[in-house]
Write a protein that holds these residues in place. Structure first.
Motif, PDB file in Angstrom:
ATOM      1  N   ALA A  81      40.179  39.020  56.471  1.00 27.22           N
ATOM      2  CA  ALA A  81      41.389  39.831  56.344  1.00 27.22           C
ATOM      3  C   ALA A  81      42.622  38.976  56.088  1.00 27.22           C
ATOM      4  O   ALA A  81      43.747  39.402  56.363  1.00 27.22           O
ATOM      5  CB  ALA A  81      41.608  40.704  57.568  1.00 27.22           C
ATOM      6  N   GLN A  82      42.403  37.767  55.571  1.00 30.96           N
ATOM      7  CA  GLN A  82      43.513  36.919  55.150  1.00 30.96           C
ATOM      8  C   GLN A  82      43.200  36.324  53.772  1.00 30.96           C
ATOM      9  O   GLN A  82      42.046  36.315  53.329  1.00 30.96           O
ATOM     10  CB  GLN A  82      43.764  35.787  56.152  1.00 30.96           C
ATOM     11  CG  GLN A  82      44.388  36.243  57.464  1.00 30.96           C
ATOM     12  CD  GLN A  82      44.777  35.062  58.346  1.00 30.96           C
ATOM     13  OE1 GLN A  82      44.677  33.889  57.924  1.00 30.96           O
ATOM     14  NE2 GLN A  82      45.238  35.357  59.554  1.00 30.96           N
ATOM     15  N   SER A  83      44.258  35.831  53.134  1.00 34.88           N
ATOM     16  CA  SER A  83      44.095  35.130  51.860  1.00 34.88           C
ATOM     17  C   SER A  83      45.143  34.015  51.799  1.00 34.88           C
ATOM     18  O   SER A  83      46.171  34.088  52.479  1.00 34.88           O
ATOM     19  CB  SER A  83      44.238  36.081  50.670  1.00 34.88           C
ATOM     20  OG  SER A  83      45.538  36.635  50.643  1.00 34.88           O
ATOM     21  N   ALA A  84      44.873  33.020  50.966  1.00 34.38           N
ATOM     22  CA  ALA A  84      45.776  31.865  50.845  1.00 34.38           C
ATOM     23  C   ALA A  84      46.093  31.627  49.373  1.00 34.38           C
ATOM     24  O   ALA A  84      45.212  31.650  48.515  1.00 34.38           O
ATOM     25  CB  ALA A  84      45.147  30.627  51.463  1.00 34.38           C
ATOM     26  N   VAL A  85      47.361  31.402  49.103  1.00 35.40           N
ATOM     27  CA  VAL A  85      47.812  31.109  47.740  1.00 35.40           C
ATOM     28  C   VAL A  85      47.750  29.578  47.541  1.00 35.40           C
ATOM     29  O   VAL A  85      48.431  28.833  48.272  1.00 35.40           O
ATOM     30  CB  VAL A  85      49.227  31.653  47.507  1.00 35.40           C
ATOM     31  CG1 VAL A  85      49.709  31.284  46.107  1.00 35.40           C
ATOM     32  CG2 VAL A  85      49.261  33.163  47.716  1.00 35.40           C
ATOM     33  N   THR A 126      45.118  29.465  42.289  1.00 35.43           N
ATOM     34  CA  THR A 126      44.204  30.557  42.660  1.00 35.43           C
ATOM     35  C   THR A 126      44.594  31.106  44.025  1.00 35.43           C
ATOM     36  O   THR A 126      45.422  30.530  44.735  1.00 35.43           O
ATOM     37  CB  THR A 126      42.750  30.071  42.695  1.00 35.43           C
ATOM     38  OG1 THR A 126      41.893  31.206  42.956  1.00 35.43           O
ATOM     39  CG2 THR A 126      42.540  29.068  43.803  1.00 35.43           C
ATOM     40  N   VAL A 127      43.910  32.204  44.357  1.00 39.53           N
ATOM     41  CA  VAL A 127      44.053  32.811  45.687  1.00 39.53           C
ATOM     42  C   VAL A 127      42.734  32.622  46.404  1.00 39.53           C
ATOM     43  O   VAL A 127      41.689  33.127  45.956  1.00 39.53           O
ATOM     44  CB  VAL A 127      44.423  34.307  45.598  1.00 39.53           C
ATOM     45  CG1 VAL A 127      44.462  34.916  46.997  1.00 39.53           C
ATOM     46  CG2 VAL A 127      45.757  34.494  44.899  1.00 39.53           C
ATOM     47  N   ALA A 172      48.226  39.151  47.024  1.00 38.99           N
ATOM     48  CA  ALA A 172      48.887  38.023  47.687  1.00 38.99           C
ATOM     49  C   ALA A 172      49.756  37.232  46.720  1.00 38.99           C
ATOM     50  O   ALA A 172      50.839  36.741  47.086  1.00 38.99           O
ATOM     51  CB  ALA A 172      47.840  37.111  48.325  1.00 38.99           C
ATOM     52  N   ARG A 173      49.316  37.042  45.470  1.00 36.99           N
ATOM     53  CA  ARG A 173      50.105  36.276  44.492  1.00 36.99           C
ATOM     54  C   ARG A 173      51.461  36.938  44.248  1.00 36.99           C
ATOM     55  O   ARG A 173      52.504  36.275  44.256  1.00 36.99           O
ATOM     56  CB  ARG A 173      49.339  36.166  43.182  1.00 36.99           C
ATOM     57  CG  ARG A 173      50.085  35.395  42.098  1.00 36.99           C
ATOM     58  CD  ARG A 173      49.268  35.356  40.813  1.00 36.99           C
ATOM     59  NE  ARG A 173      50.013  34.684  39.763  1.00 36.99           N
ATOM     60  CZ  ARG A 173      50.981  35.215  39.025  1.00 36.99           C
ATOM     61  NH1 ARG A 173      51.328  36.479  39.258  1.00 36.99           N
ATOM     62  NH2 ARG A 173      51.609  34.506  38.089  1.00 36.99           N
ATOM     63  N   ALA A 174      51.484  38.321  44.062  1.00 33.00           N
ATOM     64  CA  ALA A 174      52.739  39.016  43.812  1.00 33.00           C
ATOM     65  C   ALA A 174      53.636  38.994  45.039  1.00 33.00           C
ATOM     66  O   ALA A 174      54.865  38.877  44.926  1.00 33.00           O
ATOM     67  CB  ALA A 174      52.463  40.457  43.393  1.00 33.00           C
TER      68      ALA A 174
END
Length: 376
Positions: free
Chosen positions: A28-32, A41-42, A96-98
């Motif tokens: 439930a997380q992401s990293a830029v 990338t994400v 996440a990127r936006a």
């Protein structure tokens, strides 16, 4: 010794490289990820490989739905009243990127956008509409926020108005209005209760009057029938009594004449009885002077001639007449008057009495009273 130091330095460098090259992202997380300052990338949840010293984590984004409560905001309504409104926004980052590159701080952006949109929506409503149109306000806020925050990679799930606080003076006026409205409803309910009570009381009195009238009617019918039956029985009794009296008088006269005939009275005896009767005939308050009739001897002579026959010595003596068998005995009752002595109840009268009693015992059905509509 120098070779050992070099070996230790090489091992440390290898460990640093390995640590820099391996990254674990929780669920439930992401990293830029950026490489040399540019977006690369994400990183998705799980194990991710990086190029040491070239790739770095720009930001870690929580992908779960977030709840943000904003402080009360003063909003002016259409009728120029300032109200304080607390809002709660439920949103979720979908890109996440936006969220990292399209807006510097998406939480502050959502707060400011919510405040401005709320002022636009509430500014077109009056205070009463604002207090009673929370669902409409929530729907409008969600639509505007979801549209504007879509390019930031954010999806607004819900917007709720936690509290709407009007000015203190308006609160007092509203409380007075509510109190007056409640008193009005209480008065209406009391009036409805009084009306219902009056209707029920009148209905009860109506039923009581109907039952009383029905009872009086049946009582009058029974009393009239009883009077009629009593009059009939009394008349029948008097008729039978008179008949029996006449029968008794006839029998007494017959017995007296029979006794007189059997005793064979002489004129001297009749004269003696007549002399004994004279004082009784003279008795009375109105009799002052009473004279013996001058034809007294002639009366005795005629009476003797009527009852007897003259003998050889010139004296009239009684001779009994021959018995007559044609006349009926006085004590016999004729068939035509036999019904006078019948004391049984007339079947028609008894049936009428039973019908009247059945009607008297019959219950009167209650009348239906329409229920008034309840006041809201």
């Amino acid at each position: 010794m120098a070779e050992l130091i070099v070996l230790v330095v090489v091992v440390l460098l290898v460990l640093i490289v390995v640590v820099k090259a391996v990254m674990v992202v929780p669920q439930a997380q992401s990293a830029v990820i950026e490489r040399l300052g540019r977006f690369r990338t994400v990183a998705q949840p799980g194990l991710n490989m990086l190029v040491p010293f070239f790739d770095r984590v720009r930001a870690r984004i929580d992908l779960r739905e977030q709840v943000v409560s904003f402080p009360p905001q003063p909003v002016i309504t259409q009728d120029n009243l300032t109200v304080s409104i607390d809002t709660v926004v439920y949103f979720q980052v979908t890109d996440a990127r936006a969220a990292v590159y399209e807006i510097s701080n998406y939480i502050v952006a959502v707060e400011q956008l919510t405040t401005t949109t709320l002022r636009n929506v509430v500014g077109a409503m009056s205070l009463e509409e604002t207090l009673t149109s929370r669902d409409a306000i929530n729907t409008q806020l969600r639509g505007v926020l979801d549209t504007e925050t879509g390019r930031w990679g954010i999806r607004v799930a819900r917007v709720e108005l936690k509290a709407i606080d009007p000015p203190p003076s308006i609160k007092d006026s509203m409380e007075k209005q509510m109190r007056a409205d409640r008193e009005k409803r209480a008065m209406i309910l009391n009036a409805e209760g009084t009306r219902e009570s009056a209707i029920k009381t009148a209905e009860g009195q109506k039923q009581s009057a109907i039952l009383a009238a029905e009872g009086e009617k049946q009582a009058a019918i029974l009393a009239a029938e009883a009077d009629r039956q009593s009059s009939i029985l009394r008349a029948q009794g008097e008729r039978a009594s008179q008949y029996l009296k006449s029968q008794g008088q006839a029998k007494a006269i017959e017995k007296v004449f029979a006794a007189v005939k059997r005793s064979k009275p002489t004129p001297e005896l009749l004269a003696y009885q007549y002399l004994q009767t004279l004082p009784e005939m003279a008795q009375g308050d109105a009799n002052k002077v009473w004279m013996v009739p001058s034809d007294f001897g002639k009366s005795l002579e005629g009476f003797a001639r009527m009852l007897g026959a003259q003998g050889e010595d010139g004296v009239f003596r009684y001779e009994p007449p021959q018995e007559s068998t044609d006349a009926p005995p006085a004590e016999d009752v004729e068939d035509s008057v036999q019904s006078w002595f019948d004391t049984s109840t007339n079947p028609e009268v008894a049936e009428a009495v039973r019908a009247a009693e059945a009607v008297a015992r019959k219950e009167v059905p209650p009348a239906n009273v329409s229920q008034p509509p309840e006041q809201g």
